[in-house]
Write an enzyme that holds these catalytic residues in place. Structure first.
Site, PDB file in Angstrom:
ATOM      1  N   HIS A  65       0.833  -1.192   0.000  1.00 32.34           N
ATOM      2  CA  HIS A  65       0.000   0.000   0.000  1.00 32.34           C
ATOM      3  C   HIS A  65       0.869   1.244   0.000  1.00 32.34           C
ATOM      4  O   HIS A  65       2.040   1.194   0.372  1.00 32.34           O
ATOM      5  CB  HIS A  65      -0.932   0.019   1.217  1.00 32.34           C
ATOM      6  CG  HIS A  65      -0.206   0.008   2.527  1.00 32.34           C
ATOM      7  ND1 HIS A  65       0.299  -1.155   3.077  1.00 32.34           N
ATOM      8  CD2 HIS A  65       0.107   0.994   3.402  1.00 32.34           C
ATOM      9  CE1 HIS A  65       0.876  -0.885   4.231  1.00 32.34           C
ATOM     10  NE2 HIS A  65       0.789   0.418   4.452  1.00 32.34           N
ATOM     11  N   CYS A 206       1.687   3.770  11.922  1.00 34.51           N
ATOM     12  CA  CYS A 206       2.647   3.269  10.943  1.00 34.51           C
ATOM     13  C   CYS A 206       2.935   4.382   9.942  1.00 34.51           C
ATOM     14  O   CYS A 206       2.257   5.415   9.950  1.00 34.51           O
ATOM     15  CB  CYS A 206       2.115   2.021  10.237  1.00 34.51           C
ATOM     16  SG  CYS A 206       0.677   2.308   9.182  1.00 34.51           S
TER      17      CYS A 206
END
Length: 695
Positions: A65, A206
């Site tokens: 991603h 993250c």
């Protein structure tokens, strides 16, 4: 809102055998629907994200991603592999691959849906249904939530998002979720009473804030339910975040940080038993983390202040080696020192430019200042810069200790740094003082303290005891040897001439261009600034500063020139980055070359190093000097031998440009195909400082 996934974005027979091929196959489906405008540019962004941290998860899941300017709308593509594809998970290949594409400026509603998918991946019934489905449209419906995976399973992605949206905050952030527990905890749970279970608050985050953040949250919540404890998670993701209620934090018995970027407002959790790990640990071993925080609570181990409130934030795994930690601690001090270097050095340089080279002998502006005389203004700037320089060593020492032991390390660190100045131990003394102060505080924090005394530890006891110990060691034990070493280094610099000076210039040029703002670059830059961080730096020290700044300007300027003269060798994204690199290079910001090094390190980095070495050596040969530690071409009037200095920079830029063009011209594949070649590889030795500095 258009569907983020449909049947045409599903491949139930994904034939790719590598993660790069899998990402390309799924991305091509996005391109076919007009959701991605530049296939190779997007894949380079995916690969760069993968280089930060593998996206494979236990349980056979891969979630490549990224955020990318080549994405027109948030999109999901799903592939199922019969053979499995290695995405770096500890338990083996992934058979369920989700390619998540988010625009660089995706709105919160879209990102909330993507985060809900991440949570669903922690649901075994959901993943089992995807492994069993035999129709692409059915698979897309399962992911969208149009069909439930099985009776009694958790809500679908979209449905759970809509439910969360009803309580969303104004900035689009979903409220913190709670894993409710039984009303009574198992007997013997430390920190729990008969009336309530053990309580844990957690923060997950993250780099992109799309997938791992929410998967770690879901994993911790599920583990909390299984353990019979309460877990409340604050997800600091791309859709913003809602701060936990202070009352919830106050009532918590322990804290878990599962993050790969700095936790925002970390001080809120001070004084609690704390476990601090990377985000993947929160996904893969949540039960262990909960057990660890309960064990810390049982032993009365608390965090006196929020861990790691520095640019490096110690966000890596707990198993980091001592060498890695030492580098991060030192870089923490350097990153806080650099603004003092830049401000003080430029003020001093401007003072010389306005008031002449005798301005350092001017009386205090408190005693003599004439508004209409340029000499007075020059003296004022020089004296302000001198005061700023006086903070360099204390700030260096203080924030090294801060990187090691957080705020309790500041007082002994600053005290030790000030002592280093007093005994003429200089920067070497500052380094030693910072490490000693941090180590002393860390040792004190490990001592078991009765609960009644914990409140005064960070305010009174730790500063008092640690400052006394550091002061004793600096004054009595190690101060004189370090001062002697500092004097020896200074004498060596003052004696540099001829071939030795040229070789040093070349070496510093190589270091400046090796990792473009990383640890090696910072070592060279700190070495140079240490030499001029005095009221009257030597000629050799100013030559070193000039060589370092010149070499640091070479990589971005060379990449900008290369994209101009041979644009066909670069992708469209690189050509756009080349325009910005002109300004960044001219401003002495080496980080302007990082996008090029990330995409093609084997060609860009060696070429940059050779050009930097040429520039550093020529700067020494020409005898160029620099009193300012920063500024690029904007401080050329303050440079000794400015014309030859610019010649040295031009020579290095020319060498690097020629090498890059030749090496890129030798490859057989197109630049678009090469964009992904090394983006999935390492970005050369970059440091964890997330703040670009003047090198």
């Amino acid at each position: 809102m258009s569907e983020m996934i449909n049947a045409d974005l599903v491949d139930l027979d994904l034939s790719a055998d590598t993660k790069e091929a899998a990402a390309r196959a799924l991305a091509e489906r996005m391109v076919a629907q007009g959701r991605v405008t530049d296939l190779d540019g997007f894949l380079a962004d995916v690969a760069a994200r993968e280089a930060q941290m593998p996206t494979g998860l236990d349980g056979g899941i891969g979630i490549p991603h990224c955020r990318s300017e080549h994405v027109t709308e948030p999109t999901l593509a799903f592939g199922r592999s019969a053979r499995g594809i290695d995405f770096g998970a500890a338990d083996g290949p992934a058979d369920l691959i989700f390619l998540i594409a988010a625009p660089a400026g995706a709105d919160d509603a879209h990102l909330t849906i993507l985060s809900s998918l991440a949570r669903q991946l922690m649901n075994a019934e959901f993943t089992s249904a995807l492994r069993a489905v035999d129709d692409a449209a059915h698979a897309a419906a399962l992911i969208r939530g149009d069909e439930a995976p099985a009776a009694g399973s958790e809500d679908s992605v979209v449905a759970s998002t809509e439910a969360a949206s009803s309580g969303a905050t104004a900035d689009g952030a979903a409220p913190a979720k709670t894993a409710s527990a039984d009303t009574s905890a198992p007997a013997g749970d430390t920190g729990s009473s008969a009336e309530r279970p053990f309580r844990v608050v957690a923060v997950t985050s993250c780099p992109t804030g799309i997938a791992h953040t929410y998967m770690a949250a879901e994993s911790l919540e599920n583990a909390g339910r299984e353990a019979g404890i309460e877990v409340v998670v604050e997800t600091q993701g791309s859709a913003g975040f809602t701060r936990l209620d202070p009352a919830v934090i106050a009532a918590a018995d322990g804290v878990i940080f599962a993050h790969d970027v700095p936790v925002r407002d970390k001080d809120r959790f001070a004084g609690k038993p704390t476990v601090d790990v990377g985000v993947k640990a929160g996904i893969n071993r949540p039960a262990e983390l909960i057990s660890e925080v309960r064990d810390k609570a049982a032993r009365g181990v608390v965090t006196a202040a929020a861990p790691g409130g520095t640019p490096v934030e110690r966000a890596g795994d707990s198993g980091e080696g001592y060498g890695t930690k030492l580098r991060k601690w030192l870089m923490s001090g350097v990153s806080y020192m650099v603004p003092f270097v830049a401000a003080g050095g430029l003020l001093i340089a401007l003072g010389f430019a306005i008031g002449g080279w005798q301005v350092n002998k001017a009386p205090s502006v408190m005693d003599h200042f004439v508004w209409t005389q340029t000499d007075s203004w020059g003296a004022l700037l020089f004296q302000i810069g001198g005061v700023a320089f006086g903070f360099l060593v204390p700030v260096l020492a203080g924030y090294i200790a801060y990187g090691m032991a957080d705020r309790p390390g500041l007082v002994p660190g600053f005290v030790g740094g000030a002592i280093a100045l007093t005994i003429n131990a200089g920067f070497l003394g500052g380094l030693a003082a910072g490490l000693i102060a941090g180590g002393v505080v860390m040792a004190i924090q490990k001592i078991h303290i009765p609960a009644t005394l914990r409140g005064i530890m960070p305010v009174v006891v730790i500063p008092l005891v640690s400052s006394a110990i550091v002061g004793f060691l600096m004054f009595v034990v190690i101060g004189k040897p370090i001062a002697s070493a500092q004097k020896g280094m200074t004498d060596w610099l003052n004696g540099l001439s001829g071939a030795n000076a040229v070789l040093l210039g070349a070496l510093l040029g190589l270091m400046m261009c090796f990792d473009l703002g990383g640890p090696v670059n910072k070592v060279a830059y700190t070495f140079a600034t240490a030499g001029i961080a005095v009221s009257n730096p030597s000629d050799s020290a100013m030559k070193i500063m000039a060589a370092v700044m010149a070499a640091g300007m070479v990589p971005p300027l060379a990449m900008a020139l290369a994209t101009t003269v041979r644009g066909k060798l670069f992708t469209q994204t690189e050509r756009e980055n080349g325009k910005a690199a002109w300004v960044l290079g001219a401003s002495f910001i080496s980080e302007g070359a990082i996008p090029f090094a990330a995409a093609d390190p084997l060609r860009v980095i060696p070429s940059s190093m050779i050009g930097g070495a040429v520039t550093g050596a020529l700067s020494m040969v020409f005898g160029a000097t620099l009193r300012a530690p920063h500024g690029g071409i904007f401080v050329v009037p303050l440079i000794g031998n400015p014309l030859l200095y610019l010649v040295a920079i031009a020579a290095g830029v020319g060498v690097t440009t020629v090498l890059v063009v030749v090496l890129k011209g030798m490859r057989k594949q197109s630049p678009e195909g090469a964009a992904k070649e090394a983006a999935g590889g390492a970005i050369a030795a970059r440091g964890d400082s997330k703040q670009p500095i003047a090198a």
